[in-house]
Write an enzyme that holds these catalytic residues in place. Structure first.
Site, PDB file in Angstrom:
ATOM      1  N   ASP A   1     133.857  79.852-101.785  1.00  7.00           N
ATOM      2  CA  ASP A   1     132.555  80.893-101.620  1.00  7.00           C
ATOM      3  C   ASP A   1     131.599  81.073-100.114  1.00  7.00           C
ATOM      4  OD1 ASP A   1     131.688  77.874-101.881  1.00  7.00           O
ATOM      5  OD2 ASP A   1     129.882  78.695-103.132  1.00  7.00           O
TER       6      ASP A   1
ATOM      7  N   ARG B   1     132.871  79.258 -89.068  1.00  2.00           N
ATOM      8  CA  ARG B   1     134.494  78.507 -89.555  1.00  2.00           C
ATOM      9  C   ARG B   1     135.128  79.150 -88.161  1.00  2.00           C
ATOM     10  NH1 ARG B   1     130.936  76.009 -91.912  1.00  2.00           N
ATOM     11  NH2 ARG B   1     131.027  75.797 -94.015  1.00  2.00           N
TER      12      ARG B   1
ATOM     13  N   LYS C   1     127.974  79.859-109.789  1.00  2.00           N
ATOM     14  CA  LYS C   1     128.109  78.985-108.950  1.00  2.00           C
ATOM     15  C   LYS C   1     126.248  79.333-108.785  1.00  2.00           C
ATOM     16  CE  LYS C   1     128.192  76.961-104.393  1.00  2.00           C
ATOM     17  NZ  LYS C   1     128.736  76.301-102.768  1.00  2.00           N
TER      18      LYS C   1
ATOM     19  N   GLU D   1     124.192  73.316-109.223  1.00  2.00           N
ATOM     20  CA  GLU D   1     124.305  72.938-108.366  1.00  2.00           C
ATOM     21  C   GLU D   1     123.241  72.662-107.127  1.00  2.00           C
ATOM     22  OE1 GLU D   1     126.268  73.097-103.644  1.00  2.00           O
ATOM     23  OE2 GLU D   1     126.399  74.235-104.755  1.00  2.00           O
TER      24      GLU D   1
ATOM     25  N   GLU E   1     121.692  70.358-104.358  1.00  2.00           N
ATOM     26  CA  GLU E   1     122.020  69.661-103.789  1.00  2.00           C
ATOM     27  C   GLU E   1     120.882  68.666-102.921  1.00  2.00           C
ATOM     28  OE1 GLU E   1     125.082  69.185 -99.135  1.00  2.00           O
ATOM     29  OE2 GLU E   1     124.385  71.514-100.747  1.00  2.00           O
TER      30      GLU E   1
ATOM     31  N   LYS F   1     127.440  70.075-110.418  1.00  2.00           N
ATOM     32  CA  LYS F   1     127.683  69.348-108.670  1.00  2.00           C
ATOM     33  C   LYS F   1     126.639  68.863-108.121  1.00  2.00           C
ATOM     34  CE  LYS F   1     129.735  72.366-104.590  1.00  2.00           C
ATOM     35  NZ  LYS F   1     131.072  72.847-104.105  1.00  2.00           N
TER      36      LYS F   1
ATOM     37  N   SER G   1     130.777  67.685-101.238  1.00  2.00           N
ATOM     38  CA  SER G   1     131.711  66.409-100.396  1.00  2.00           C
ATOM     39  C   SER G   1     130.681  66.801 -98.796  1.00  2.00           C
ATOM     40  CB  SER G   1     133.017  67.247 -99.844  1.00  2.00           C
ATOM     41  OG  SER G   1     132.568  68.561 -98.733  1.00  2.00           O
ATOM     42  N   GLY G   2     129.259  67.090 -99.166  1.00  2.00           N
ATOM     43  CA  GLY G   2     128.340  67.434 -98.334  1.00  2.00           C
ATOM     44  C   GLY G   2     128.255  66.720 -96.227  1.00  2.00           C
ATOM     45  N   GLY G   3     129.174  67.430 -96.808  1.00  2.00           N
ATOM     46  CA  GLY G   3     129.638  66.691 -95.272  1.00  2.00           C
ATOM     47  C   GLY G   3     130.181  65.877 -94.608  1.00  2.00           C
TER      48      GLY G   3
ATOM     49  N   SER H   1     134.157  69.615-106.179  1.00  2.00           N
ATOM     50  CA  SER H   1     134.077  70.815-105.105  1.00  2.00           C
ATOM     51  C   SER H   1     134.080  70.974-104.079  1.00  2.00           C
ATOM     52  CB  SER H   1     132.941  71.062-106.746  1.00  2.00           C
ATOM     53  OG  SER H   1     132.843  72.931-106.454  1.00  2.00           O
TER      54      SER H   1
ATOM     55  N   ARG I   1     134.640  72.637 -96.876  1.00  2.00           N
ATOM     56  CA  ARG I   1     135.024  72.186 -96.099  1.00  2.00           C
ATOM     57  C   ARG I   1     136.094  70.702 -96.228  1.00  2.00           C
ATOM     58  NH1 ARG I   1     129.544  70.882 -93.628  1.00  2.00           N
ATOM     59  NH2 ARG I   1     128.909  71.077 -95.373  1.00  2.00           N
TER      60      ARG I   1
ATOM     61  N   TYR J   1     124.827  77.646 -96.899  1.00  2.00           N
ATOM     62  CA  TYR J   1     125.809  77.812 -96.834  1.00  2.00           C
ATOM     63  C   TYR J   1     125.067  79.689 -96.508  1.00  2.00           C
ATOM     64  CZ  TYR J   1     128.691  74.935 -98.589  1.00  2.00           C
ATOM     65  OH  TYR J   1     129.221  73.993 -98.976  1.00  2.00           O
TER      66      TYR J   1
END
EC number: 4.1.2.13
Length: 364
Positions: free
Chosen positions: A34, A43, A147, A188, A190, A230, A272-274, A301, A304, A364
């Site tokens: 997303d 990317r 999300k 989420e 984060e 998340k 995954s937080g990098g 979830s 990357r 993001y």
């Protein structure tokens, strides 16, 4: 004492709970595809590829049409608005492609972070305006979960009580609106890995943030069985000099969750937080092997951490399609094992898999 005015009918509750369980069925997790147009630009730029709508469509198609080995691994896919309305080469809309492989379709509904005035660079997340109408439309168009990402930062004086409370409340409003429209909200909050804080500090902040989030969800009458969380894993800051084992990270993470997340919550799908692809799989595996009682599904979830090697292998070239899909399948299989505590690192992860995916102050 507050009086109960049921927010949802028994039928609505059953539908939400069923969707949540399908997403986090044993061995399954979520592909986060997303990225906003701005994020996917970075990317694509990293592989020297132009950020056109067709390149974005082709790349998402590459992931969504990987062979059937990924079907038992991917319970849901989160899409960006544009992608929800794109089609595969064979004319099938992407939501149909996802459903044909047993996946649930998800949609990112927040509109990004905005500054909270009077704080030290803290943010809240916008996007509540018109959300109910958008959710109703997304539901018609095949999406069954959503999300919304809030971001908190660990610093000397952050996260502040204001940032914690404001973000908890905005997540609760979002969750309420989703559930009214038959959409399972992924909540989420984060906590960024930026900083030099140690594992204990991250655990403490994670506990405070999650406690506030679940208090807000209760205040807003959210049906927890029809939600997913998340969160970040509990890890030291990227600039922390002390090194911790995967088992220590797992223990801190599961302990924080046990202290704050009600057992009614259907699943926890970690971001995954990098972390590198390999690290994200190893830590998820350690979390699932942690010798504490864990009443929720603990799965992934990942954006990357499922895509980095595939993106590199593709390199923007159509002829690399199969090679790129193979890399994606590899990570999907690895994480499917990890969310069952059955992953053994092969020790031969490629260079891309072991490369840190950390981006400072990630938006993001």
């Amino acid at each position: 004492m507050p009086h109960s005015h049921p927010a949802l009918t028994p039928e609505q509750k059953k539908e939400l709970s069923d969707i949540a369980h399908r997403i986090v069925a044993p061995g399954k997790g979520i592909l986060a595809a997303d990225e906003s147009t701005g994020s996917i630009a970075k990317r694509l730029q990293s592989i020297g590829t132009e950020n056109t709508e067709e390149n974005r469509r082709f790349y998402r198609q590459l992931l969504l049409t990987a062979d059937d080995r990924v079907n038992p691994c991917i319970g849901g896919v989160i899409l960006f608005h544009e992608t929800l309305y794109q089609k595969a080469d064979d004319g099938r809309p992407f939501p149909q492609v996802i459903k044909s492989k047993g996946g649930v379709v998800g949609i990112k509904v927040d509109k990004g972070v905005v500054p909270l005035a009077g704080t030290n660079g803290e943010t809240t997340t916008q996007g509540l305006d018109g959300l109910s109408e958008r959710c109703a439309q997304y539901k018609k168009d095949g999406a069954d979960f959503a999300k919304w990402r809030c971001v908190l930062k660990i610093g000397e004086h952050t996260p502040s009580a204001l940032a914690i409370m404001e973000n908890a409340n905005v997540l609760a409003r979002y969750a309420s609106i989703c559930q009214q429209n038959g959409i399972v909200p992924i909540v989420e909050p984060e906590i960024l890995p930026d900083g030099d804080h140690d594992l204990k500090r991250c655990q403490y902040v994670t506990e405070k943030v999650l406690a506030a989030v679940y208090k807000a969800l209760s205040d807003h009458h959210i049906y927890l069985e029809g939600t997913l969380l998340k969160p970040n894993m509990v890890t030291p800051g990227h600039a922390c000099t002390q090194k911790y084992s995967h088992e220590e990270i797992a223990m801190a993470t599961v302990t924080a969750l046990r202290r704050t997340v009600p057992p009614a919550v259907t699943g926890v799908t970690f971001l995954s937080g990098g972390q590198s692809e390999e690290e994200a799989s190893i830590n998820l595996n350690a979390i699932n092997k942690c010798p504490l009682l864990k009443p929720w599904a603990l799965t992934f979830s990942y954006g990357r951490a499922l895509q980095a090697s595939a993106l590199k292998a593709w390199g923007g070239k159509k002829e690399n399609l199969k090679a790129a899909q193979e890399e994606y399948v590899k990570r999907a299989l690895a994480n499917s094992l990890a969310c069952q505590g059955k992953y053994t690192p092969s020790g031969q992860a490629g260079a891309a898999a072991s490369e840190s995916l950390f981006i400072s102050n990630h938006a993001y």
